[in-house]
Design a protein around this motif. Structure first.
Motif, PDB file in Angstrom:
ATOM      1  N   UNK A   1       0.840  -1.210   0.000  1.00  0.00           N
ATOM      2  CA  UNK A   1       0.000   0.000   0.000  1.00  0.00           C
ATOM      3  C   UNK A   1       0.872   1.256   0.000  1.00  0.00           C
ATOM      4  N   UNK A   2       0.721   2.117  -1.013  1.00  0.00           N
ATOM      5  CA  UNK A   2       1.483   3.371  -1.005  1.00  0.00           C
ATOM      6  C   UNK A   2       0.886   4.347   0.006  1.00  0.00           C
ATOM      7  N   UNK A   3       1.757   5.113   0.657  1.00  0.00           N
ATOM      8  CA  UNK A   3       1.258   6.129   1.585  1.00  0.00           C
ATOM      9  C   UNK A   3       0.653   7.288   0.804  1.00  0.00           C
ATOM     10  N   UNK A   4      -0.313   7.901   1.427  1.00  0.00           N
ATOM     11  CA  UNK A   4      -0.917   9.112   0.878  1.00  0.00           C
ATOM     12  C   UNK A   4      -0.935  10.145   2.000  1.00  0.00           C
ATOM     13  N   UNK A   5      -0.782  11.414   1.660  1.00  0.00           N
ATOM     14  CA  UNK A   5      -0.785  12.445   2.702  1.00  0.00           C
ATOM     15  C   UNK A   5      -2.011  12.312   3.606  1.00  0.00           C
ATOM     16  N   UNK A   6      -1.765  12.364   4.901  1.00  0.00           N
ATOM     17  CA  UNK A   6      -2.846  12.317   5.875  1.00  0.00           C
ATOM     18  C   UNK A   6      -3.315  10.928   6.257  1.00  0.00           C
ATOM     19  N   UNK A   7      -2.725   9.872   5.696  1.00  0.00           N
ATOM     20  CA  UNK A   7      -3.142   8.510   6.045  1.00  0.00           C
ATOM     21  C   UNK A   7      -3.066   8.291   7.551  1.00  0.00           C
ATOM     22  N   UNK A   8      -4.076   7.574   8.063  1.00  0.00           N
ATOM     23  CA  UNK A   8      -4.112   7.165   9.465  1.00  0.00           C
ATOM     24  C   UNK A   8      -3.800   5.673   9.492  1.00  0.00           C
ATOM     25  N   UNK A   9      -2.595   5.337   9.918  1.00  0.00           N
ATOM     26  CA  UNK A   9      -2.122   3.953   9.933  1.00  0.00           C
ATOM     27  C   UNK A   9      -2.140   3.470  11.379  1.00  0.00           C
ATOM     28  N   UNK A  10      -2.701   2.286  11.591  1.00  0.00           N
ATOM     29  CA  UNK A  10      -2.836   1.754  12.951  1.00  0.00           C
ATOM     30  C   UNK A  10      -2.296   0.337  13.036  1.00  0.00           C
ATOM     31  N   UNK A  11      -1.792  -0.011  14.219  1.00  0.00           N
ATOM     32  CA  UNK A  11      -1.382  -1.381  14.514  1.00  0.00           C
ATOM     33  C   UNK A  11      -2.604  -2.278  14.398  1.00  0.00           C
TER      34      UNK A  11
END
Length: 100
Positions: free
Chosen positions: A81-91
């Motif tokens: 998955x490519x990052x995008x500005x503002x992404x909320x990534x969680x464990x």
């Protein structure tokens, strides 16, 4: 030497994403896994049952060890998955379902 210097890479400006509420910088084109590694994060999932830490294993989307929650969507392979500005990534814990 920095790998970007070796390849003479000229990425665009960094963007900000969050990992478990902590802001991190990411570069355009980075995967979620690459952005987490660059920030010093090596584990971002706990296994079902024992909760053993997991991160990238294969790096090509085959093994599913690197699952994270991205913008509320569980079971996202961080290595793809490519990052995008503002992404909320969680464990992610276990399979990402409520029945774990």
């Amino acid at each position: 030497m920095n790998p970007r210097e070796l390849t003479r890479a000229r990425p665009g400006p960094a963007c900000t994403v969050t990992f478990d509420g902590r802001p991190l910088e990411a570069l355009p084109g980075q995967t979620v896994a690459a952005a987490l590694w660059a920030a010093g994060v090596t584990a971002w999932r706990g296994t079902r049952g024992a909760g053993q830490p997991r991160g990238v294993f294969c790096g090509i989307g085959v093994c599913f060890d690197c699952l994270v929650i991205v913008n509320g969507r569980p079971n996202q392979r961080a290595c793809l998955v490519p990052v995008r500005p503002g992404d909320d990534i969680r464990t992610q814990e276990g399979t990402g379902r409520d029945d774990d």
